[in-house]
Design a protein around this motif. Structure first.
Motif, PDB file in Angstrom:
ATOM      1  N   ILE A  25      66.545  69.521  53.913  1.00 56.95           N
ATOM      2  CA  ILE A  25      65.576  70.252  53.254  1.00 56.95           C
ATOM      3  C   ILE A  25      64.101  69.837  53.554  1.00 56.95           C
ATOM      4  O   ILE A  25      63.224  70.624  53.183  1.00 56.95           O
ATOM      5  CB  ILE A  25      65.660  69.732  51.677  1.00 56.95           C
ATOM      6  CG1 ILE A  25      65.108  70.786  50.785  1.00 56.95           C
ATOM      7  CG2 ILE A  25      65.202  68.417  51.310  1.00 56.95           C
ATOM      8  CD1 ILE A  25      65.930  72.233  50.588  1.00 56.95           C
ATOM      9  N   LYS A  26      63.787  69.054  54.224  1.00 54.70           N
ATOM     10  CA  LYS A  26      62.511  68.818  54.687  1.00 54.70           C
ATOM     11  C   LYS A  26      61.844  69.736  55.911  1.00 54.70           C
ATOM     12  O   LYS A  26      60.685  70.187  55.715  1.00 54.70           O
ATOM     13  CB  LYS A  26      62.470  67.476  55.476  1.00 54.70           C
ATOM     14  CG  LYS A  26      62.453  66.238  54.737  1.00 54.70           C
ATOM     15  CD  LYS A  26      62.491  64.852  55.600  1.00 54.70           C
ATOM     16  CE  LYS A  26      62.880  63.773  54.770  1.00 54.70           C
ATOM     17  NZ  LYS A  26      62.766  62.570  55.596  1.00 54.70           N
ATOM     18  N   ARG A  27      62.877  70.637  56.102  1.00 51.83           N
ATOM     19  CA  ARG A  27      62.341  71.674  57.112  1.00 51.83           C
ATOM     20  C   ARG A  27      62.509  73.129  56.627  1.00 51.83           C
ATOM     21  O   ARG A  27      62.452  74.042  57.338  1.00 51.83           O
ATOM     22  CB  ARG A  27      63.343  71.557  58.545  1.00 51.83           C
ATOM     23  CG  ARG A  27      63.414  70.318  59.040  1.00 51.83           C
ATOM     24  CD  ARG A  27      64.178  70.136  60.457  1.00 51.83           C
ATOM     25  NE  ARG A  27      65.373  71.238  60.194  1.00 51.83           N
ATOM     26  CZ  ARG A  27      66.519  70.944  60.922  1.00 51.83           C
ATOM     27  NH1 ARG A  27      66.745  69.707  61.379  1.00 51.83           N
ATOM     28  NH2 ARG A  27      67.384  71.665  61.107  1.00 51.83           N
ATOM     29  N   VAL A  28      62.646  73.132  54.960  1.00 53.95           N
ATOM     30  CA  VAL A  28      62.702  74.363  54.413  1.00 53.95           C
ATOM     31  C   VAL A  28      61.554  74.524  53.553  1.00 53.95           C
ATOM     32  O   VAL A  28      61.261  73.663  52.747  1.00 53.95           O
ATOM     33  CB  VAL A  28      64.103  74.738  53.797  1.00 53.95           C
ATOM     34  CG1 VAL A  28      64.090  75.961  52.993  1.00 53.95           C
ATOM     35  CG2 VAL A  28      65.242  74.504  54.897  1.00 53.95           C
ATOM     36  N   GLY A  29      60.940  75.752  53.566  1.00 54.02           N
ATOM     37  CA  GLY A  29      60.279  75.987  52.310  1.00 54.02           C
ATOM     38  C   GLY A  29      60.670  77.223  51.619  1.00 54.02           C
ATOM     39  O   GLY A  29      61.457  78.212  52.291  1.00 54.02           O
ATOM     40  N   LEU A  30      60.274  77.192  50.351  1.00 55.74           N
ATOM     41  CA  LEU A  30      60.697  78.315  49.557  1.00 55.74           C
ATOM     42  C   LEU A  30      59.753  79.012  48.754  1.00 55.74           C
ATOM     43  O   LEU A  30      58.698  78.549  48.279  1.00 55.74           O
ATOM     44  CB  LEU A  30      61.870  77.615  48.344  1.00 55.74           C
ATOM     45  CG  LEU A  30      62.360  78.726  47.161  1.00 55.74           C
ATOM     46  CD1 LEU A  30      63.122  79.970  47.848  1.00 55.74           C
ATOM     47  CD2 LEU A  30      63.044  78.153  46.272  1.00 55.74           C
ATOM     48  N   VAL A  31      59.625  80.246  48.995  1.00 53.78           N
ATOM     49  CA  VAL A  31      58.581  81.018  48.264  1.00 53.78           C
ATOM     50  C   VAL A  31      59.219  82.170  47.331  1.00 53.78           C
ATOM     51  O   VAL A  31      60.242  82.805  47.889  1.00 53.78           O
ATOM     52  CB  VAL A  31      57.746  81.937  49.265  1.00 53.78           C
ATOM     53  CG1 VAL A  31      56.857  82.905  48.905  1.00 53.78           C
ATOM     54  CG2 VAL A  31      57.050  81.070  50.395  1.00 53.78           C
ATOM     55  N   THR A  32      58.740  82.022  46.116  1.00 49.89           N
ATOM     56  CA  THR A  32      59.567  82.975  45.051  1.00 49.89           C
ATOM     57  C   THR A  32      58.352  83.995  44.637  1.00 49.89           C
ATOM     58  O   THR A  32      57.349  83.566  44.453  1.00 49.89           O
ATOM     59  CB  THR A  32      60.343  82.163  44.021  1.00 49.89           C
ATOM     60  OG1 THR A  32      59.089  81.684  43.347  1.00 49.89           O
ATOM     61  CG2 THR A  32      61.173  81.328  44.525  1.00 49.89           C
ATOM     62  N   PHE A  33      58.980  85.065  44.216  1.00 51.61           N
ATOM     63  CA  PHE A  33      58.136  86.023  43.447  1.00 51.61           C
ATOM     64  C   PHE A  33      58.896  86.869  42.274  1.00 51.61           C
ATOM     65  O   PHE A  33      60.257  87.066  42.706  1.00 51.61           O
ATOM     66  CB  PHE A  33      57.312  86.955  44.138  1.00 51.61           C
ATOM     67  CG  PHE A  33      58.109  87.644  45.543  1.00 51.61           C
ATOM     68  CD1 PHE A  33      58.546  88.657  45.348  1.00 51.61           C
ATOM     69  CD2 PHE A  33      58.585  86.677  46.579  1.00 51.61           C
ATOM     70  CE1 PHE A  33      59.365  89.351  46.301  1.00 51.61           C
ATOM     71  CE2 PHE A  33      59.389  87.582  47.691  1.00 51.61           C
ATOM     72  CZ  PHE A  33      59.721  88.722  47.460  1.00 51.61           C
ATOM     73  N   GLY A  34      58.387  87.064  41.264  1.00 46.91           N
ATOM     74  CA  GLY A  34      59.138  87.799  40.387  1.00 46.91           C
ATOM     75  C   GLY A  34      60.226  86.764  39.859  1.00 46.91           C
ATOM     76  O   GLY A  34      61.262  87.458  39.396  1.00 46.91           O
ATOM     77  N   SER A  35      59.928  85.521  39.818  1.00 47.58           N
ATOM     78  CA  SER A  35      61.089  84.463  39.555  1.00 47.58           C
ATOM     79  C   SER A  35      60.998  84.010  38.135  1.00 47.58           C
ATOM     80  O   SER A  35      59.805  83.859  37.397  1.00 47.58           O
ATOM     81  CB  SER A  35      60.729  83.581  40.469  1.00 47.58           C
ATOM     82  OG  SER A  35      61.844  82.426  40.055  1.00 47.58           O
ATOM     83  N   GLN A  36      62.060  83.763  37.537  1.00 49.55           N
ATOM     84  CA  GLN A  36      62.085  83.167  36.332  1.00 49.55           C
ATOM     85  C   GLN A  36      62.657  81.503  36.382  1.00 49.55           C
ATOM     86  O   GLN A  36      63.508  81.422  35.598  1.00 49.55           O
ATOM     87  CB  GLN A  36      63.175  83.658  35.378  1.00 49.55           C
ATOM     88  CG  GLN A  36      62.519  85.350  34.988  1.00 49.55           C
ATOM     89  CD  GLN A  36      61.405  85.133  34.157  1.00 49.55           C
ATOM     90  OE1 GLN A  36      61.289  84.185  33.308  1.00 49.55           O
ATOM     91  NE2 GLN A  36      60.368  85.871  34.283  1.00 49.55           N
ATOM     92  N   LEU A  37      62.528  81.096  37.585  1.00 51.18           N
ATOM     93  CA  LEU A  37      63.244  79.857  37.887  1.00 51.18           C
ATOM     94  C   LEU A  37      63.010  78.690  36.883  1.00 51.18           C
ATOM     95  O   LEU A  37      63.716  78.190  36.454  1.00 51.18           O
ATOM     96  CB  LEU A  37      62.578  79.066  39.274  1.00 51.18           C
ATOM     97  CG  LEU A  37      63.661  79.547  40.367  1.00 51.18           C
ATOM     98  CD1 LEU A  37      62.934  79.026  41.752  1.00 51.18           C
ATOM     99  CD2 LEU A  37      65.088  78.951  40.499  1.00 51.18           C
ATOM    100  N   ARG A  38      61.556  78.541  36.514  1.00 54.46           N
ATOM    101  CA  ARG A  38      61.451  77.517  35.659  1.00 54.46           C
ATOM    102  C   ARG A  38      62.073  77.801  33.987  1.00 54.46           C
ATOM    103  O   ARG A  38      62.453  76.894  33.347  1.00 54.46           O
ATOM    104  CB  ARG A  38      59.835  77.351  35.383  1.00 54.46           C
ATOM    105  CG  ARG A  38      59.272  76.765  36.493  1.00 54.46           C
ATOM    106  CD  ARG A  38      57.894  76.251  36.316  1.00 54.46           C
ATOM    107  NE  ARG A  38      57.456  75.667  37.507  1.00 54.46           N
ATOM    108  CZ  ARG A  38      56.423  76.045  38.078  1.00 54.46           C
ATOM    109  NH1 ARG A  38      55.934  77.331  37.963  1.00 54.46           N
ATOM    110  NH2 ARG A  38      55.937  75.345  39.468  1.00 54.46           N
TER     111      ARG A  38
END
Length: 60
Positions: A25-38
């Motif tokens: 996971i240290k080598r991964v970035g996550l970009v979200t848009f239009g997200s309801q994650l929270r």
């Protein structure tokens, strides 16, 4: 690696990334848009305390 996810794909991607080891996971970035994650993730995975903590840690 950077992973981009939109809408419901954000939830699916976040859940999949939680399967990675700490080293991976240290080598991964996550970009979200239009997200309801929270909103959606804590409701749908209330029993996954680690996932909720990870979501809180991801806040920028």
């Amino acid at each position: 690696m950077v992973v981009c996810a939109h809408s419901q794909g954000s939830l699916i991607t976040f859940a999949a990334l939680n399967l990675l080891t700490d080293e991976e996971i240290k080598r991964v970035g996550l970009v979200t848009f239009g997200s309801q994650l929270r909103v959606i993730f804590p409701r749908s995975h209330a029993d996954l305390a680690a996932g909720v903590r990870a979501l809180e840690a991801a806040r920028v």
